[in-house]
Write a protein that holds these residues in place. Structure first.
Motif, mmCIF file in Angstrom:
data_model
loop_
_atom_site.group_PDB
_atom_site.id
_atom_site.type_symbol
_atom_site.label_atom_id
_atom_site.label_comp_id
_atom_site.label_asym_id
_atom_site.label_seq_id
_atom_site.Cartn_x
_atom_site.Cartn_y
_atom_site.Cartn_z
ATOM 1 N N PHE A 216 0.869 -1.072 0.032
ATOM 2 C CA PHE A 216 -0.071 0.040 0.090
ATOM 3 C C PHE A 216 0.916 1.097 0.047
ATOM 4 C CE2 PHE A 216 -1.628 3.465 2.552
ATOM 5 C CZ PHE A 216 -2.790 3.949 1.778
ATOM 6 N N ASP A 217 1.873 1.415 0.719
ATOM 7 C CA ASP A 217 2.527 2.422 0.922
ATOM 8 C C ASP A 217 3.463 2.794 -0.545
ATOM 9 O OD1 ASP A 217 2.030 2.992 3.511
ATOM 10 O OD2 ASP A 217 3.764 2.032 4.372
ATOM 11 N N LEU A 218 3.706 1.807 -0.999
ATOM 12 C CA LEU A 218 4.525 1.930 -2.299
ATOM 13 C C LEU A 218 3.690 2.429 -3.385
ATOM 14 C CD1 LEU A 218 6.625 -1.419 -2.296
ATOM 15 C CD2 LEU A 218 7.712 1.227 -2.298
ATOM 16 N N TRP A 219 2.652 2.038 -3.432
ATOM 17 C CA TRP A 219 1.403 2.240 -4.237
ATOM 18 C C TRP A 219 0.888 3.634 -4.229
ATOM 19 C CZ3 TRP A 219 -4.031 2.320 -2.974
ATOM 20 C CH2 TRP A 219 -4.783 2.616 -4.196
ATOM 21 N N PHE A 220 0.540 3.869 -2.654
ATOM 22 C CA PHE A 220 -0.103 5.361 -2.465
ATOM 23 C C PHE A 220 0.760 6.291 -2.672
ATOM 24 C CE2 PHE A 220 -1.729 8.094 0.805
ATOM 25 C CZ PHE A 220 -3.007 8.334 0.469
ATOM 26 N N ASN A 221 1.982 6.260 -2.245
ATOM 27 C CA ASN A 221 3.148 7.010 -2.317
ATOM 28 C C ASN A 221 3.607 7.300 -3.544
ATOM 29 O OD1 ASN A 221 3.126 7.519 0.774
ATOM 30 N ND2 ASN A 221 4.806 6.102 0.815
ATOM 31 N N GLU A 222 3.295 6.639 -4.611
ATOM 32 C CA GLU A 222 3.767 6.628 -5.888
ATOM 33 C C GLU A 222 2.499 7.225 -6.821
ATOM 34 O OE1 GLU A 222 5.449 3.345 -7.602
ATOM 35 O OE2 GLU A 222 7.561 3.512 -6.167
ATOM 36 N N ASP A 223 1.438 7.076 -6.211
ATOM 37 C CA ASP A 223 0.028 7.653 -6.856
ATOM 38 C C ASP A 223 -0.153 6.911 -8.136
ATOM 39 O OD1 ASP A 223 -2.390 9.148 -6.941
ATOM 40 O OD2 ASP A 223 -1.346 10.801 -8.104
ATOM 41 N N ARG A 224 -0.040 5.569 -8.037
ATOM 42 C CA ARG A 224 -0.048 4.813 -9.182
ATOM 43 C C ARG A 224 -1.673 4.686 -9.593
ATOM 44 N NH1 ARG A 224 4.312 3.328 -12.289
ATOM 45 N NH2 ARG A 224 6.138 3.390 -10.770
ATOM 46 N N VAL A 225 -2.437 5.662 -9.950
ATOM 47 C CA VAL A 225 -3.764 5.537 -10.203
ATOM 48 C C VAL A 225 -4.087 4.223 -11.620
ATOM 49 C CG1 VAL A 225 -4.173 7.893 -9.664
ATOM 50 C CG2 VAL A 225 -3.718 7.532 -11.857
ATOM 51 N N GLU A 226 -3.128 4.089 -12.287
ATOM 52 C CA GLU A 226 -3.309 3.131 -13.321
ATOM 53 C C GLU A 226 -3.067 1.860 -12.753
ATOM 54 O OE1 GLU A 226 1.238 3.051 -12.729
ATOM 55 O OE2 GLU A 226 -0.542 4.576 -12.841
ATOM 56 N N LEU A 227 -2.794 1.455 -11.364
ATOM 57 C CA LEU A 227 -2.616 0.002 -11.007
ATOM 58 C C LEU A 227 -3.836 -0.167 -9.911
ATOM 59 C CD1 LEU A 227 -1.231 -2.573 -10.610
ATOM 60 C CD2 LEU A 227 0.264 -1.207 -8.875
ATOM 61 N N SER A 228 -4.689 -0.945 -10.028
ATOM 62 C CA SER A 228 -5.644 -1.256 -9.160
ATOM 63 C C SER A 228 -5.223 -2.399 -8.353
ATOM 64 C CB SER A 228 -7.037 -1.765 -9.797
ATOM 65 O OG SER A 228 -7.941 -2.561 -8.938
ATOM 66 N N VAL A 229 -5.172 -2.389 -7.031
ATOM 67 C CA VAL A 229 -4.831 -3.241 -6.107
ATOM 68 C C VAL A 229 -5.768 -3.881 -4.913
ATOM 69 C CG1 VAL A 229 -3.111 -3.703 -4.351
ATOM 70 C CG2 VAL A 229 -2.372 -2.037 -6.195
ATOM 71 N N GLY A 230 -5.995 -5.020 -4.974
ATOM 72 C CA GLY A 230 -6.777 -5.718 -4.046
ATOM 73 C C GLY A 230 -6.107 -6.668 -3.127
ATOM 74 N N PRO A 231 -6.588 -6.555 -1.942
ATOM 75 C CA PRO A 231 -7.770 -6.032 -1.393
ATOM 76 C C PRO A 231 -7.847 -4.470 -0.895
ATOM 77 C CG PRO A 231 -7.024 -7.279 0.426
ATOM 78 C CD PRO A 231 -5.921 -7.521 -0.750
#
Length: 355
Positions: A216-231
């Motif tokens: 989550f931290d990696l995805w959120f801090n990089e603002d990867r709006v093109e990547l959907s991460v579940g859950p």
């Protein structure tokens, strides 16, 4: 009396039961089981599709699973679409989803998926050096290169797909490496499932929560709006007041039934024992199955909630969690084994988004 309209069942169909060309170390399908071959008969297939298509005239979603469903062959899948079209009503929407290890994919499969608009999910557990520790062929050879070839076939033919990564004891310590792999491969929809059970690949659920927090931290801090991460996205959706789609956050385990190659209707997993079943669709109507003693007992047990869940501040998000982690071979509900790890994840994400 339960109605199918209320339940909105989501059938997962096993055309080859749990047969598979891989022997993943963590998979329950082949633990303590000799090799055998199954294939759903075309008459059984027609009965299943006729009943479900007729039961839900507006929308019905089928998930084709296994084992490895592609072992049933392309002709079998063409038969699926032929039968669905035969019984489909004028404005009815029929969705087909499929989970595969991608090792059998070729040009013909890609053409088929594209023609009939199948939603494809691919199982792969990270870069080669991690994947091949746990996802192996019968001869012990790693499956990564074969799965990667299958993914290339999907990409070349512009067939959309999602990716499922199982987080085990082998890869839980490498969130950065797995995240970098996901970004390098350009995956756009990814889901991380914890590996559970009593074997050497089982992940400690708290370790899983810290793995997911790092993702989550990696995805959120990089603002990867093109990547959907579940859950992760489902948790954010719930924190913001929305309704997540994922079943284990909605306490709707009863909606997801599996139909084996012989017509047996069973829960979505084997947490109640391999012999537990609701009925058989070949000689029972769907409405009779969901009002059988077995199904009603399961439905009531799922809906029952321990007091510690009802009094928990995260209950509105968690919904009590997945029933496979609350039951242990019977229908006596216990505290969910993922409770502590879920609290760690919810708290971490809530703080990050200001909730």
């Amino acid at each position: 009396m339960l109605t199918t309209d209320f339940l909105q069942l989501r059938p997962t169909i096993l055309p080859v039961s749990s047969d598979c060309n891989l022997r993943c170390g963590y998979c329950y399908c082949h633990r303590d089981k000799k090799d055998c071959t199954h294939l759903m008969d075309s008459e059984v297939l027609e009965i299943i599709l006729k009943k479900f298509v007729g039961e839900y005239p507006n929308f019905i979603s089928f998930c084709w699973h296994g084992g490895e469903p592609l072992l049933s062959g392309l002709d079998f899948f063409r038969k699926i679409c032929e039968i669905q079209e035969k019984y489909k009503s004028k404005f009815q929407i029929i969705e087909n989803r499929l989970q595969t290890n991608a090792t059998l994919l070729n040009q013909e499969w890609a053409n088929f998926f594209k023609e009939f608009d199948f939603n494809v999910g691919v199982s792969i557990d990270g870069p080669e050096w991690l994947n091949d520790k746990q996802r192996l062929f019968k001869n012990g050879r790693g499956s990564y290169s074969a799965t990667a070839r299958g993914i290339d076939v999907l990409r070349t033919n512009k067939v959309p797909f999602s990716v499922l990564i199982t987080v085990s004891r082998e890869n839980v310590k490498f969130p950065e490496e797995i995240y970098d792999f996901v970004i390098k491969e350009g995956f756009t929809t990814i889901k991380f499932n914890p590996c559970f059970g009593n074997h050497k690949f089982s992940v400690d659920f708290v370790d899983y929560s810290y793995f997911m927090n790092r993702i989550f931290d990696l995805w959120f801090n990089e603002d990867r709006v093109e990547l959907s991460v579940g859950p992760t996205e489902d948790i954010i959706e719930a924190l913001l007041g929305g309704s997540p789609n994922i079943c284990h956050m909605r306490n709707t385990c009863y909606r997801h039934v599996k139909i084996d190659y012989n017509g047996d209707v069973i829960p979505c997993d084997t947490f109640l024992g391999k012999d537990f079943k609701f009925g058989n669709i070949l000689n029972q109507e769907i409405v009779d199955i969901v009002n059988s003693n077995q199904y009603l007992a399961f439905f009531n047990a799922v809906k029952e909630m321990p007091s510690q869940c009802l009094n928990c501040k995260w209950y509105y998000i968690c919904g009590g969690g997945c029933s496979r982690h609350s039951f242990e071979g019977d229908l006596r509900k216990k505290q969910n084994k993922m409770c502590e790890s879920k609290k760690i994840m919810f708290g971490h994400i809530a703080r990050a988004i200001g909730k």
